[in-house]
Design an enzyme around this catalytic site. Structure first.
Site, PDB file in Angstrom:
ATOM      1  N   PHE A   1     -11.900  -7.419  13.658  1.00 20.08           N
ATOM      2  CA  PHE A   1     -10.796  -7.888  12.814  1.00 20.08           C
ATOM      3  C   PHE A   1     -10.426  -6.807  11.787  1.00 20.08           C
ATOM      4  O   PHE A   1     -11.275  -6.256  11.105  1.00 20.08           O
ATOM      5  CB  PHE A   1     -11.195  -9.179  12.096  1.00 20.08           C
ATOM      6  CG  PHE A   1     -10.125  -9.681  11.160  1.00 20.08           C
ATOM      7  CD1 PHE A   1      -8.883 -10.088  11.661  1.00 20.08           C
ATOM      8  CD2 PHE A   1     -10.341  -9.715   9.792  1.00 20.08           C
ATOM      9  CE1 PHE A   1      -7.890 -10.527  10.807  1.00 20.08           C
ATOM     10  CE2 PHE A   1      -9.345 -10.165   8.926  1.00 20.08           C
ATOM     11  CZ  PHE A   1      -8.116 -10.566   9.438  1.00 20.08           C
ATOM     12  N   GLN A   2      -9.159  -6.488  11.700  1.00 13.28           N
ATOM     13  CA  GLN A   2      -8.625  -5.469  10.787  1.00 13.28           C
ATOM     14  C   GLN A   2      -9.269  -4.097  10.979  1.00 13.28           C
ATOM     15  O   GLN A   2      -9.467  -3.352  10.028  1.00 13.28           O
ATOM     16  CB  GLN A   2      -8.733  -5.941   9.333  1.00 13.28           C
ATOM     17  CG  GLN A   2      -7.803  -7.119   9.082  1.00 13.28           C
ATOM     18  CD  GLN A   2      -7.592  -7.434   7.621  1.00 13.28           C
ATOM     19  OE1 GLN A   2      -8.470  -7.217   6.798  1.00 13.28           O
ATOM     20  NE2 GLN A   2      -6.432  -7.954   7.301  1.00 13.28           N
TER      21      GLN A   2
ATOM     22  N   LYS B   1     -17.771  -0.801   5.739  1.00 14.51           N
ATOM     23  CA  LYS B   1     -18.190  -1.747   4.703  1.00 14.51           C
ATOM     24  C   LYS B   1     -19.704  -1.734   4.486  1.00 14.51           C
ATOM     25  O   LYS B   1     -20.173  -1.814   3.341  1.00 14.51           O
ATOM     26  CB  LYS B   1     -17.728  -3.149   5.086  1.00 14.51           C
ATOM     27  CG  LYS B   1     -17.859  -4.135   3.940  1.00 14.51           C
ATOM     28  CD  LYS B   1     -17.171  -5.443   4.268  1.00 14.51           C
ATOM     29  CE  LYS B   1     -17.311  -6.414   3.103  1.00 14.51           C
ATOM     30  NZ  LYS B   1     -16.706  -7.719   3.443  1.00 14.51           N
TER      31      LYS B   1
ATOM     32  N   MET C   1      24.494   8.856   2.353  1.00 17.98           N
ATOM     33  CA  MET C   1      24.363  10.181   2.938  1.00 17.98           C
ATOM     34  C   MET C   1      24.662  10.158   4.431  1.00 17.98           C
ATOM     35  O   MET C   1      25.314  11.058   4.964  1.00 17.98           O
ATOM     36  CB  MET C   1      22.954  10.736   2.679  1.00 17.98           C
ATOM     37  CG  MET C   1      22.758  12.149   3.171  1.00 17.98           C
ATOM     38  SD  MET C   1      23.955  13.275   2.438  1.00 17.98           S
ATOM     39  CE  MET C   1      23.059  13.830   0.994  1.00 17.98           C
TER      40      MET C   1
ATOM     41  N   GLU D   1       0.819  -1.217   0.000  1.00 18.19           N
ATOM     42  CA  GLU D   1       0.000   0.000   0.000  1.00 18.19           C
ATOM     43  C   GLU D   1       0.850   1.263   0.000  1.00 18.19           C
ATOM     44  O   GLU D   1       0.450   2.294  -0.529  1.00 18.19           O
ATOM     45  CB  GLU D   1      -0.960   0.004   1.186  1.00 18.19           C
ATOM     46  CG  GLU D   1      -2.092  -1.015   1.074  1.00 18.19           C
ATOM     47  CD  GLU D   1      -1.725  -2.387   1.604  1.00 18.19           C
ATOM     48  OE1 GLU D   1      -0.530  -2.616   1.914  1.00 18.19           O
ATOM     49  OE2 GLU D   1      -2.622  -3.247   1.704  1.00 18.19           O
TER      50      GLU D   1
HETATM   51  C1  LIG Z   1      12.573   5.739   5.379  1.00 12.14           C
HETATM   52  C2  LIG Z   1      13.855   6.396   5.708  1.00 12.14           C
HETATM   53  N1  LIG Z   1      14.680   5.841   6.641  1.00 12.14           N
HETATM   54  C3  LIG Z   1      15.849   6.442   6.949  1.00 12.14           C
HETATM   55  C4  LIG Z   1      16.218   7.604   6.353  1.00 12.14           C
HETATM   56  C5  LIG Z   1      17.547   8.269   6.713  1.00 12.14           C
HETATM   57  N2  LIG Z   1      18.445   8.298   5.553  1.00 12.14           N
HETATM   58  C6  LIG Z   1      18.577   9.395   4.783  1.00 12.14           C
HETATM   59  S1  LIG Z   1      19.602   9.169   3.496  1.00 12.14           S
HETATM   60  C7  LIG Z   1      19.922   7.586   3.969  1.00 12.14           C
HETATM   61  C8  LIG Z   1      20.852   6.725   3.169  1.00 12.14           C
HETATM   62  C9  LIG Z   1      20.281   6.323   1.883  1.00 12.14           C
HETATM   63  O1  LIG Z   1      21.097   5.327   1.321  1.00 12.14           O
HETATM   64  P1  LIG Z   1      21.027   4.996  -0.224  1.00 12.14           P
HETATM   65  O2  LIG Z   1      19.627   4.812  -0.639  1.00 12.14           O
HETATM   66  O3  LIG Z   1      21.957   3.903  -0.533  1.00 12.14           O
HETATM   67  O4  LIG Z   1      21.468   6.366  -0.876  1.00 12.14           O
HETATM   68  P2  LIG Z   1      22.919   7.045  -0.978  1.00 12.14           P
HETATM   69  O5  LIG Z   1      22.935   8.130   0.052  1.00 12.14           O
HETATM   70  O6  LIG Z   1      23.932   5.991  -0.720  1.00 12.14           O
HETATM   71  O7  LIG Z   1      22.949   7.590  -2.355  1.00 12.14           O
HETATM   72  C10 LIG Z   1      19.222   7.268   5.130  1.00 12.14           C
HETATM   73  C11 LIG Z   1      19.316   5.982   5.831  1.00 12.14           C
HETATM   74  C12 LIG Z   1      15.325   8.150   5.404  1.00 12.14           C
HETATM   75  N3  LIG Z   1      15.565   9.300   4.789  1.00 12.14           N
HETATM   76  N4  LIG Z   1      14.173   7.521   5.097  1.00 12.14           N
END
Ligand SMILES: Cc1ncc(C[n+]2csc(CCOP(=O)(O)OP(=O)(O)O)c2C)c(N)n1
Ligand SMILES: [Mg+2]
Lengths: 164, 579
Positions: free
Chosen positions: B112-113, B162, B469, B50
């Site tokens: 349920f749900q 529903k 990042m 979803e």
């Molecule tokens: C759902 C979610 N969880 C955690 C984060 C924190 N976060 C921001 S950038 C990042 C790393 C992303 O890694 P990748 O997709 O490999 O991208 P890269 O920076 O290596 O290009 C994380 C964990 C986020 N933005 N969103």
């Protein structure tokens, strides 16, 4: 600074949670909130008291106005208006102290709602400050319970044509 | 004529011109799916999650300008939409999300749900409804589309018990609606607009600062006219990208934490920041106390609550970006600001973005540049992280609604399903998800959706084997403690490893095998010379999604960078040097 906001909102399920959720979600201060239906059964009036600096209050008003269910918002802080709160206070009252308590209670124009073995219940109406003052005095005797209604407020009408 | 609630819902969708919805069925919405089964004018895209459905509807909406529609079941179906709704809410994307609910009589009984869907989604939607009367369906559907698409757009959720879906009454879709608590302004205050014109005339170093509002309001056309007429330099937030061609001579690029040198210097030196549809997000402003200190600020925005929230605004104008700019256009003149223009051009020329990166594997910026060359008119979705910044900085955007990225919430896993939605709404365009190897795994299950729908989305994974990042922050500000950011790590690795190399264990999953498993196309690129030919080859796929696994330098960083607490003109420009 404290602000009193008066809202007219849709009388829908969940409106109160939208408003209180906005305050908790955005970390705004909500000191009291009261709600009751108006002459139009589709509209509820909510009075809420909040505090914060001017920027925060500006944000609060804007965010409340953004809610689809808020029809109208008035900041009564800036307008001549009547503010009232009610409280029920249960005071510890040994028989020999009762006379004294009744005397003070009289000065504050409270009403006695219930008298028990060793406590009495008083109803007081007025400004929040008046209620605060009364509570401070009653603490000398020992307060066992307090129920405060929260503030309700209404803007005054104009007294002369064209003026306020 | 007596029709069921479910029939009324589908009738409403048809009346609103909906021809595609993204959804996932379950017990509480079978009646609606049953009506859709027999409805040829509405195509249902069955996603695999979803969250994917909401992101897909979001990508569809951002790229086409039409509202995206989602249909999911009660309980877990509804709770799975929350991240998608929050993403759309933050970036003002029009979505109508229909959820099933347990029958009215069972609500509150832990049936349920059952979930308090309206309660859970309230903070992440523009508005939401629980339908309690069968007769309200038409009105609420009409209100939902109106709310989602007008004013500052956003997601609206409707929860349908529903029993209400089944109940039949004599019913018609309403012609009109009236919501007494909702009156979005579109026209700006003329007095304020005149003041803005005056202050613009007096400014010596004026700067346009544009945001997502320009794209949402379809105001890019009129803004470009203003740009031609005035020749004032312009900077953009992440969400404003695309409104002005990235190679426009007056365009200085994105401002903020990973903004360009020229944009960040300009915003710090400007004496008038003329802001349109941006909201001064902290990633754009850096340390607020140091932000645009010399500038007076004009702020045009449709949302009064976005104005003067983070910065003090001298001239606020509440209104629709397009309407306000149209009123401004005849009033403003070209100012005499030659030396200011020269200064901004010089910033651009002395510090252009560089595709050179740390490490000797592929350079991620270079890959994005090549994507830009091979597919100049693509719709680019991004994941979140370094990949997102590289995409924003190095792709040459030329049109509004061509960058789909989770700006406000920063949702990893957004890009791929958003690309699916965009491709479904733009069959004639090339849609590319510039992805991180971490993010792509957050909604990789949607590969099945893309294959089934025959959508030739290209997923360009900038595979650095890291949550890049976060790793970059750890490198710069946490003593290279690569804590839980290596995606290759095994128990045998040194505990404090921060020196990736040939000795590292193999990466999982093998994205090529993964593509095969889904009957998608997979390529791996490790050499610079192969980037272009593989992209071209990938572009030939007409019905199958393509994964390209670009093995990039593991410790490449995004530059420039404004560290936390610094002003925008205090950038790090690579190798950690502070200017
Ligand atoms: C759902 C979610 N969880 C955690 C984060 C924190 N976060 C921001 S950038 C990042 C790393 C992303 O890694 P990748 O997709 O490999 O991208 P890269 O920076 O290596 O290009 C994380 C964990 C986020 N933005 N969103
Ligand atoms: Mg990565």
């Amino acid at each position: 600074m404290k602000h009193v906001l008066s809202l007219l909102v849709e009388n829908h399920q969940g409106v109160l949670s939208r408003i209180s959720g906005l305050f908790s979600g955005r970390g705004y201060n909500l000191e009291s909130i009261t709600a009751g239906v108006t002459t139009d059964p589709g509209i509820t009036r909510i009075t809420l008291v909040s505090s914060g600096n001017e920027n925060v209050l500006e944000q609060i008003k804007k965010q409340l106005n953004k809610l689809i269910d808020v029809i109208k918002l008035i900041d009564l802080t800036e307008k001549p208006s009547v503010h009232r709160e009610m409280a029920l206070i249960k005071v510890h009252a040994a028989p020999k102290q009762r006379g004294e308590i009744f005397q003070v209670a009289d000065v504050f124009r409270t009403r006695v709602m219930d008298v028990g073995m060793d406590s009495i219940m008083l109803e007081i109406t007025g400004s929040c400050e008046k209620i605060d003052d009364f509570i401070t005095i009653m603490q000398n005797y020992g307060i066992t319970e307090i129920a405060r209604s929260g503030l309700i407020s209404m803007e005054k009408t104009k007294k002369i044509k064209g003026g306020r | 004529m007596n029709i069921s609630g479910a029939e009324m819902i589908v009738e409403s969708l048809k009346k609103e011109g909906v021809n595609i919805i993204f959804g996932y069925p379950g017990g509480a919405v079978i009646p609606i799916f049953d009506v859709l089964f027999a409805e040829p004018s509405i195509h249902v895209v069955l996603t695999r999650h979803e969250q994917g459905a909401v992101h897909a509807a979001d990508g569809y909406a951002r790229s086409t300008g039409r509202p995206g529609v989602v249909l999911v079941t009660s309980g877990p179906g509804a709770t799975n939409t929350i991240t998608g709704l929050a993403t759309a809410n933050f970036d003002s994307v029009p979505i109508v999300c229909l959820t099933g609910q347990v029958p009215k009589g069972m609500i509150g009984n832990d049936a349920f749900q059952e979930a308090d869907t309206v309660g859970i989604s309230r903070p992440v939607t523009k508005h939401n409804y629980l339908v309690t009367e069968r007769k309200d369906i038409g009105r609420i559907m009409k209100e939902a589309f109106y709310l989602a698409t007008t004013g500052r757009p956003g997601p609206v959720l409707i929860d349908f018990p529903k029993d209400i879906q089944i109940k039949k009454i004599d019913d018609k879709y309403p012609e009109k609606i009236q919501i007494r608590g909702y009156k979005p302004v579109s026209k700006g205050h003329s007095g304020q607009i005149k003041k803005a014109v005056k202050i613009l005339k007096e400014a010596k170093r004026p700067l346009f600062y544009i945001g997502g509002g320009i794209n949402i309001a379809d105001a890019a056309g009129i803004f470009n006219n203003i740009l031609e007429k005035t020749d004032i330099p312009v900077i953009s937030s992440l969400m404003g990208i695309g409104a002005v061609p990235s190679d426009h001579p007056r365009y200085l690029g994105m401002l903020g934490m990973h903004g360009t040198f020229a944009a960040n210097m300009a915003v710090s030196s400007s004496d008038l920041l003329f802001t349109i549809g941006a909201r001064f997000d902290d990633r754009a402003t850096g340390e607020l106390k140091k932000f645009a200190q010399q500038a007076k600020i004009v702020h045009i925005d449709i949302d009064p609550a976005a104005i003067a929230r983070n910065v003090t605004v001298d001239i606020p104008i509440v209104g629709d970006a397009k309407t306000v700019l149209e009123e401004l256009y005849p009033l403003i003149k070209k100012p005499a600001i030659d030396s200011w223009i020269k200064q901004t051009v010089q910033w651009k020329n002395t510090h252009p973005l560089s595709t050179e990166t740390e490490g000797n594997l592929l350079s991620p910026p270079l890959i994005v540049r090549k994507i830009s060359e091979v597919f100049p008119d693509a719709i680019i979705a991004t994941e979140v992280g370094q990949n997102q910044m590289w995409a924003a900085l190095f792709y040459n955007f030329r049109k509004p609604r061509t960058l789909l990225t989770s700006g406000g919430l920063g949702t990893m896993g957004y890009g791929f399903p958003a690309a699916i939605g965009a491709q479904a709404g733009n069959r004639d365009k090339k849609v590319i998800d510039i992805a991180g190897d971490g993010s792509i795994q957050m909604n990789i299950q949607e590969l099945a959706t893309a294959v089934q729908e025959e959508l030739p989305v290209i997923i360009a994974i900038l595979n650095n084997g890291y949550l890049g990042m976060v790793r970059q922050w750890q490198e710069l500000f946490f003593d290279r403690h690569y804590s839980s950011t290596c995606l290759m790590r095994r128990p045998s690795c040194p505990r404090d490893c921060n020196s990736p190399g040939d000795q590292c264990p193999p990466y999982v999953p093998d994205f090529i095998k993964l593509a095969k498993a889904y009957d998608a196309v997979g390529y791996r690129v490790t050499e610079e010379k192969d980037i272009e030919p593989v992209l071209k080859e990938a572009g030939k796929s007409k019905t199958r999604p393509v994964i390209i696994d670009f093995i990039v330098s593991r410790e490449a960083n995004v530059w420039p960078m404004v560290p936390a607490g610094a002003g925008n003109d205090e950038m790090m420009l690579g190798e950690g040097s502070l200017i």
